[in-house]
Motif scaffolding. Structure first.
Motif, PDB file in Angstrom:
ATOM      1  N   MET A   1       0.849  -1.170   0.000  1.00 20.55           N
ATOM      2  CA  MET A   1       0.000   0.000   0.000  1.00 20.55           C
ATOM      3  C   MET A   1       0.900   1.240   0.000  1.00 20.55           C
ATOM      4  N   LEU A   2       0.555   2.208  -0.836  1.00 28.03           N
ATOM      5  CA  LEU A   2       1.394   3.387  -0.975  1.00 28.03           C
ATOM      6  C   LEU A   2       0.934   4.561  -0.129  1.00 28.03           C
ATOM      7  N   GLY A   3      -0.344   4.642   0.170  1.00 26.87           N
ATOM      8  CA  GLY A   3      -0.848   5.771   0.940  1.00 26.87           C
ATOM      9  C   GLY A   3      -2.085   5.370   1.704  1.00 26.87           C
ATOM     10  N   THR A   4      -2.435   6.176   2.690  1.00 31.87           N
ATOM     11  CA  THR A   4      -3.571   5.832   3.534  1.00 31.87           C
ATOM     12  C   THR A   4      -4.269   7.099   4.007  1.00 31.87           C
ATOM     13  N   GLY A   5      -5.499   6.935   4.490  1.00 30.03           N
ATOM     14  CA  GLY A   5      -6.235   8.062   5.051  1.00 30.03           C
ATOM     15  C   GLY A   5      -6.753   9.015   3.997  1.00 30.03           C
ATOM     16  N   GLU A  48      12.676   5.947   3.484  1.00 24.63           N
ATOM     17  CA  GLU A  48      11.655   6.864   2.988  1.00 24.63           C
ATOM     18  C   GLU A  48      10.294   6.178   3.046  1.00 24.63           C
ATOM     19  N   PRO A  49       9.251   6.860   3.521  1.00 19.17           N
ATOM     20  CA  PRO A  49       7.926   6.240   3.542  1.00 19.17           C
ATOM     21  C   PRO A  49       7.327   6.171   2.136  1.00 19.17           C
ATOM     22  N   ARG A  50       6.426   5.253   1.938  1.00 20.59           N
ATOM     23  CA  ARG A  50       5.734   5.121   0.655  1.00 20.59           C
ATOM     24  C   ARG A  50       4.670   6.212   0.535  1.00 20.59           C
ATOM     25  N   SER A  51       4.407   6.672  -0.697  1.00 20.89           N
ATOM     26  CA  SER A  51       3.347   7.653  -0.914  1.00 20.89           C
ATOM     27  C   SER A  51       2.860   7.589  -2.354  1.00 20.89           C
ATOM     28  N   ILE A  52       1.663   8.115  -2.582  1.00 17.72           N
ATOM     29  CA  ILE A  52       1.112   8.197  -3.932  1.00 17.72           C
ATOM     30  C   ILE A  52       0.433   9.552  -4.090  1.00 17.72           C
ATOM     31  N   THR A  53       0.625  10.158  -5.269  1.00 20.06           N
ATOM     32  CA  THR A  53       0.022  11.440  -5.588  1.00 20.06           C
ATOM     33  C   THR A  53      -0.761  11.303  -6.886  1.00 20.06           C
TER      34      THR A  53
END
Length: 88
Positions: A1-5, A48-53
């Motif tokens: 999972m790349l992002g949450t919330g 580095e934390p995972r993220s998605i934009t």
């Protein structure tokens, strides 16, 4: 999972409100013990934390459309671009 919330919303171009919006989801903490795809280390030494934009640009078409394949800065930061008339 790349992002949450819930995403953090912003204008793609603050000088052009009808140009589109960006939705960035909060990073998911990295599970260093179980994640086979490690992220690059930050200057602090932690991963580095995972993220998605998601970038949604203004378009006159009547549907949400992906305009290109997802771009990955690395295995942990993903950018996806779409067009939609709802952001115009």
């Amino acid at each position: 999972m790349l992002g949450t919330g819930a995403p953090k919303w912003a204008l793609i171009d603050p000088t052009n409100p009808s140009g589109g919006v960006t939705a960035t989801f909060a990073p998911v903490p990295v599970d260093v013990d179980n994640d086979p795809f490690w992220c690059p280390a930050e200057s602090s030494g932690s991963m580095e934390p995972r993220s998605i934009t998601y970038n949604v640009f203004c378009a006159t078409k009547n549907a949400l459309t992906a305009v290109e394949a997802p771009k990955m800065d690395n295995y942990c930061t993903v950018h996806m671009n779409f067009t939609s008339p709802t952001v115009c």
